[in-house]
Write a protein that holds these residues in place. Structure first.
Motif, PDB file in Angstrom:
ATOM      1  N   LEU A 157       0.839  -1.194   0.000  1.00 27.94           N
ATOM      2  CA  LEU A 157       0.000   0.000   0.000  1.00 27.94           C
ATOM      3  C   LEU A 157       0.876   1.247   0.000  1.00 27.94           C
ATOM      4  O   LEU A 157       1.783   1.378   0.828  1.00 27.94           O
ATOM      5  N   PHE A 213       0.793   5.182   0.561  1.00 29.65           N
ATOM      6  CA  PHE A 213       0.044   6.288   1.145  1.00 29.65           C
ATOM      7  C   PHE A 213       0.714   7.592   0.719  1.00 29.65           C
ATOM      8  O   PHE A 213       1.890   7.827   1.021  1.00 29.65           O
ATOM      9  N   VAL A 247      -4.538   6.370  -1.100  1.00 28.18           N
ATOM     10  CA  VAL A 247      -3.904   5.072  -0.932  1.00 28.18           C
ATOM     11  C   VAL A 247      -3.944   4.339  -2.270  1.00 28.18           C
ATOM     12  O   VAL A 247      -5.018   4.124  -2.837  1.00 28.18           O
TER      13      VAL A 247
END
Length: 267
Positions: free
Chosen positions: A187, A189, A194
């Motif tokens: 993931l 960010f 995201v």
């Protein structure tokens, strides 16, 4: 060759991780790698057998002479084993007049679960290095140390990523290789968004140095003025291919094929 990357990290005598992996990864991305070595290790695919730290004043000298002559389009850190070393590196980077992106691979937990940083060094990492970081690239055990709670499922990753962003880095790539299952989820960010990367898990014992390699390949992309998303996507594809074509050296966690991008017909 495009993009200068200064890497501050420890040496791996086995060549699979650390400075050796960093140099290979940046070169494979067609960038130029310079280094400041923080520690020497006697290391192979079976583990780290001995460590000799480099005096912080000499680490500072390495950073200074590289930056004042060659310069850097991106910075990358790996093994920073003590609070004094972290303070030294932060002081060296602060001398840069330009806004040079910094990729931090927080080498905090060994494959066997052993903590590599003392509490004072962990505090220095949080308080001094993370606020000047452009991209933080923790794996799940490292994220757990930083956020203070278990990260075992993707929902935990979402919560951890948000907390890590609140600690000061401009972006966080939370690597999900330690999750259970046959899919790997990372993931990214960034700016309140995201981005999700998902691939089939590659079953292989040739995974030594994947974190170093990924972070350095991303740093090379940032040095080449790629967007962060594109730099991450390219680096992930490179690491996956390097695992798939790994040479199978050693009796433990073997090295990747860092030269997977190199053409054999160059001459």
């Amino acid at each position: 060759m495009k993009g200068r990357v200064l890497i501050v990290a420890g040496s791996d005598s086995g060549g699979g991780a650390g400075i050796q992996a960093d140099i290979k990864a940046v070169t494979a991305m067609d960038g130029f790698a310079a280094t400041a070595i923080t520690a020497l290790t006697a290391q192979n695919t079976l583990g780290v057998h001995s460590v000799v730290p480099v005096d912080p004043s000499f680490i500072a000298r390495q950073i200074e002479v590289v930056l004042t002559d060659i310069g850097a389009d991106a910075l990358k850190t790996g093994m920073l084993h003590s609070a004094e070393v972290i303070r030294t590196v932060v002081a060296g980077f602060r001398k840069l007049e330009d806004n040079v992106p910094l990729v931090v691979d927080p080498v905090m937990v060994a494959k066997g679960g052993h903590r590599l940083l003392q509490p004072e060094a962990e505090a220095a990492l949080r308080d001094l290095l993370l606020p000047m970081t452009t991209l933080l690239t923790p794996n799940l055990p490292e994220a757990e140390v930083l956020v203070g709670f278990p990260v075992r499922i993707e929902a935990d990753m979402m919560r951890a990523g948000e907390k890590l962003c609140a600690m000061g880095p401009g972006a966080v790539l939370l690597k999900g290789g330690h999750l259970e299952g046959d899919r790997v989820v990372d993931l990214l960010f960034q700016d309140g968004r995201v981005e999700r990367f998902e691939d089939a898990r590659i079953v292989s014992r040739s995974t030594h140095g994947t974190g170093c390699t990924l972070a350095s390949a991303i740093a090379a992309g940032m040095a080449q003025k790629m967007s962060l998303y594109d730099a991450v996507a390219r680096a992930r594809a490179y690491v996956r291919r390097a695992i798939e074509t790994a040479p199978g050296f050693g009796h433990g966690h073997g090295p990747l094929n860092h030269a997977v991008t190199v053409k054999s017909d160059w001459n």
